[in-house]
Write a protein that holds these residues in place. Structure first.
Motif, PDB file in Angstrom:
ATOM      1  N   MET A  60      -6.127   1.071  -6.117  1.00  0.00           N
ATOM      2  CA  MET A  60      -7.359  -0.293  -5.231  1.00  0.00           C
ATOM      3  C   MET A  60      -7.056  -1.028  -3.591  1.00  0.00           C
ATOM      4  O   MET A  60      -5.725  -1.482  -3.852  1.00  0.00           O
ATOM      5  CB  MET A  60      -7.419  -1.974  -6.335  1.00  0.00           C
ATOM      6  CG  MET A  60      -8.371  -3.049  -5.625  1.00  0.00           C
ATOM      7  SD  MET A  60      -8.226  -4.190  -6.537  1.00  0.00           S
ATOM      8  CE  MET A  60      -8.783  -4.260  -8.179  1.00  0.00           C
ATOM      9  N   ALA A  61      -7.645  -1.642  -3.222  1.00  0.00           N
ATOM     10  CA  ALA A  61      -7.194  -1.673  -2.039  1.00  0.00           C
ATOM     11  C   ALA A  61      -6.612  -3.201  -1.580  1.00  0.00           C
ATOM     12  O   ALA A  61      -8.096  -3.910  -2.647  1.00  0.00           O
ATOM     13  CB  ALA A  61      -7.760  -1.647  -1.173  1.00  0.00           C
ATOM     14  N   THR A  62      -6.351  -3.736  -1.344  1.00  0.00           N
ATOM     15  CA  THR A  62      -5.411  -5.107  -1.032  1.00  0.00           C
ATOM     16  C   THR A  62      -6.354  -5.604  -0.141  1.00  0.00           C
ATOM     17  O   THR A  62      -5.317  -5.264   0.850  1.00  0.00           O
ATOM     18  CB  THR A  62      -3.646  -4.937  -1.573  1.00  0.00           C
ATOM     19  OG1 THR A  62      -3.327  -5.021  -1.831  1.00  0.00           O
ATOM     20  CG2 THR A  62      -3.361  -7.295  -1.347  1.00  0.00           C
ATOM     21  N   PRO A  63      -7.010  -7.145  -0.238  1.00  0.00           N
ATOM     22  CA  PRO A  63      -7.172  -7.459   0.429  1.00  0.00           C
ATOM     23  C   PRO A  63      -6.262  -8.228   1.404  1.00  0.00           C
ATOM     24  O   PRO A  63      -5.642  -8.690   1.313  1.00  0.00           O
ATOM     25  CB  PRO A  63      -8.139  -9.213  -0.328  1.00  0.00           C
ATOM     26  CG  PRO A  63      -8.492  -8.258  -1.656  1.00  0.00           C
ATOM     27  CD  PRO A  63      -7.075  -7.423  -1.842  1.00  0.00           C
ATOM     28  N   ASP A  64      -6.928  -8.533   2.935  1.00  0.00           N
ATOM     29  CA  ASP A  64      -5.743  -9.148   3.617  1.00  0.00           C
ATOM     30  C   ASP A  64      -5.237 -10.860   3.241  1.00  0.00           C
ATOM     31  O   ASP A  64      -4.305 -10.793   3.267  1.00  0.00           O
ATOM     32  CB  ASP A  64      -6.904  -9.430   4.942  1.00  0.00           C
ATOM     33  CG  ASP A  64      -6.716  -8.219   5.483  1.00  0.00           C
ATOM     34  OD1 ASP A  64      -6.186  -6.596   4.971  1.00  0.00           O
ATOM     35  OD2 ASP A  64      -7.475  -7.964   6.520  1.00  0.00           O
ATOM     36  N   PHE A  65      -6.402 -11.390   2.543  1.00  0.00           N
ATOM     37  CA  PHE A  65      -5.798 -12.786   2.198  1.00  0.00           C
ATOM     38  C   PHE A  65      -5.350 -12.640   1.432  1.00  0.00           C
ATOM     39  O   PHE A  65      -3.788 -13.265   0.610  1.00  0.00           O
ATOM     40  CB  PHE A  65      -7.316 -12.741   2.073  1.00  0.00           C
ATOM     41  CG  PHE A  65      -7.110 -13.093   0.722  1.00  0.00           C
ATOM     42  CD1 PHE A  65      -6.884 -13.889  -0.900  1.00  0.00           C
ATOM     43  CD2 PHE A  65      -8.492 -12.254   0.091  1.00  0.00           C
ATOM     44  CE1 PHE A  65      -7.615 -13.897  -1.663  1.00  0.00           C
ATOM     45  CE2 PHE A  65      -9.049 -11.801  -0.902  1.00  0.00           C
ATOM     46  CZ  PHE A  65      -9.003 -12.819  -2.524  1.00  0.00           C
ATOM     47  N   VAL A  66      -4.871 -12.111   0.310  1.00  0.00           N
ATOM     48  CA  VAL A  66      -3.760 -11.394  -1.129  1.00  0.00           C
ATOM     49  C   VAL A  66      -2.559 -11.071  -0.280  1.00  0.00           C
ATOM     50  O   VAL A  66      -1.529 -11.659  -0.385  1.00  0.00           O
ATOM     51  CB  VAL A  66      -3.966 -10.756  -1.726  1.00  0.00           C
ATOM     52  CG1 VAL A  66      -3.010 -10.356  -2.906  1.00  0.00           C
ATOM     53  CG2 VAL A  66      -5.196 -10.840  -2.670  1.00  0.00           C
ATOM     54  N   LEU A  67      -2.261 -10.368   1.066  1.00  0.00           N
ATOM     55  CA  LEU A  67      -1.471 -10.225   1.630  1.00  0.00           C
ATOM     56  C   LEU A  67      -0.844 -10.898   2.346  1.00  0.00           C
ATOM     57  O   LEU A  67       0.288 -11.364   2.569  1.00  0.00           O
ATOM     58  CB  LEU A  67      -2.056  -8.261   2.521  1.00  0.00           C
ATOM     59  CG  LEU A  67      -2.135  -6.742   1.806  1.00  0.00           C
ATOM     60  CD1 LEU A  67      -2.663  -6.129   2.798  1.00  0.00           C
ATOM     61  CD2 LEU A  67      -1.212  -7.070   0.853  1.00  0.00           C
ATOM     62  N   ALA A  68      -1.751 -11.599   3.167  1.00  0.00           N
ATOM     63  CA  ALA A  68      -0.985 -13.356   3.505  1.00  0.00           C
ATOM     64  C   ALA A  68      -0.638 -13.769   3.001  1.00  0.00           C
ATOM     65  O   ALA A  68       0.825 -14.782   2.705  1.00  0.00           O
ATOM     66  CB  ALA A  68      -2.086 -13.977   4.342  1.00  0.00           C
ATOM     67  N   LEU A  69      -1.318 -14.444   1.626  1.00  0.00           N
ATOM     68  CA  LEU A  69      -0.607 -14.327   0.397  1.00  0.00           C
ATOM     69  C   LEU A  69       0.782 -14.391  -0.415  1.00  0.00           C
ATOM     70  O   LEU A  69       1.759 -14.781  -0.308  1.00  0.00           O
ATOM     71  CB  LEU A  69      -1.566 -15.384  -1.203  1.00  0.00           C
ATOM     72  CG  LEU A  69      -3.000 -15.414  -0.945  1.00  0.00           C
ATOM     73  CD1 LEU A  69      -3.303 -16.305  -1.893  1.00  0.00           C
ATOM     74  CD2 LEU A  69      -2.171 -18.189   0.113  1.00  0.00           C
ATOM     75  N   ARG A  70       0.553 -13.140  -0.237  1.00  0.00           N
ATOM     76  CA  ARG A  70       2.288 -12.636  -1.347  1.00  0.00           C
ATOM     77  C   ARG A  70       3.177 -13.058   0.015  1.00  0.00           C
ATOM     78  O   ARG A  70       4.652 -12.849  -0.376  1.00  0.00           O
ATOM     79  CB  ARG A  70       1.936 -11.061  -0.960  1.00  0.00           C
ATOM     80  CG  ARG A  70       0.705 -10.880  -2.320  1.00  0.00           C
ATOM     81  CD  ARG A  70       2.246 -11.378  -3.509  1.00  0.00           C
ATOM     82  NE  ARG A  70       0.856 -11.206  -4.885  1.00  0.00           N
ATOM     83  CZ  ARG A  70       1.302 -11.197  -5.776  1.00  0.00           C
ATOM     84  NH1 ARG A  70       2.661 -12.362  -5.495  1.00  0.00           N
ATOM     85  NH2 ARG A  70       0.746 -11.129  -6.877  1.00  0.00           N
TER      86      ARG A  70
END
Length: 161
Positions: free
Chosen positions: A1-11
């Motif tokens: 599953m592709a990880t949304p950009d907002f999740v990557l920013a939170l990570r």
């Protein structure tokens, strides 16, 4: 599953710490021209399981719109959300990279409008219709329950307790 950009920013800010996300399960149903009703399933590229379309709701996005968007993105099918069928909290998930996530999942019943299903975005290897009474063995018990709740004639959403 592709990880949304907002999740990557939170990570980037929280590392692998537990992250609470809201997801959707889109149970798309269509009449097959017989008394039989069919459900749209996709075969996930990451684990080979057959499931309804699932996805993460983007910040500010309406949940029903997210379900419709995910179906279009993942299976190239246009569908309209008809009702909320179930609300549940899924078990905590630890990904291979150590990220910890837990989802509140909103299960929607969607009505098929148009399109021939295919794996449109690379998250899945197959997309096709199955009769409700002939689901593949790889469909988990939890997904079978989600499909059953969405396919039922109940008007109220089920809340897992």
């Amino acid at each position: 599953m592709a990880t949304p950009d907002f999740v990557l920013a939170l990570r980037e800010k929280i590392g692998n710490a537990p992250l609470w996300l809201t997801g959707v399960t889109a149970v798309v149903l269509r009449a097959s021209g017989t008394p039989e009703v069919e459900v749209l399933l996709v075969r996930r590229a990451d684990n080979g399981a057959w499931t309804p379309v699932t996805g993460i709701i983007d910040p500010g996005e309406e949940p029903a719109v997210a379900a419709e968007r995910e179906v279009l993105e993942e299976a190239a099918v246009v569908a309209t959300a008809e009702r909320l069928a179930q609300v549940q909290v899924l078990p905590q998930n630890v990904y291979g990279n150590g990220d910890v996530t837990q989802y509140i999942d909103l299960v929607f019943r969607l009505r098929y409008e148009s399109g021939d299903p295919f794996p449109a975005d690379g998250e899945n290897t197959e997309a096709r219709w199955f009769p409700l009474d002939s689901l593949p063995a790889e469909v988990s018990q939890n997904f079978r329950a989600r499909i059953a709740y969405a396919a039922s004639d109940e008007r109220e959403a089920r809340f897992t307790r």
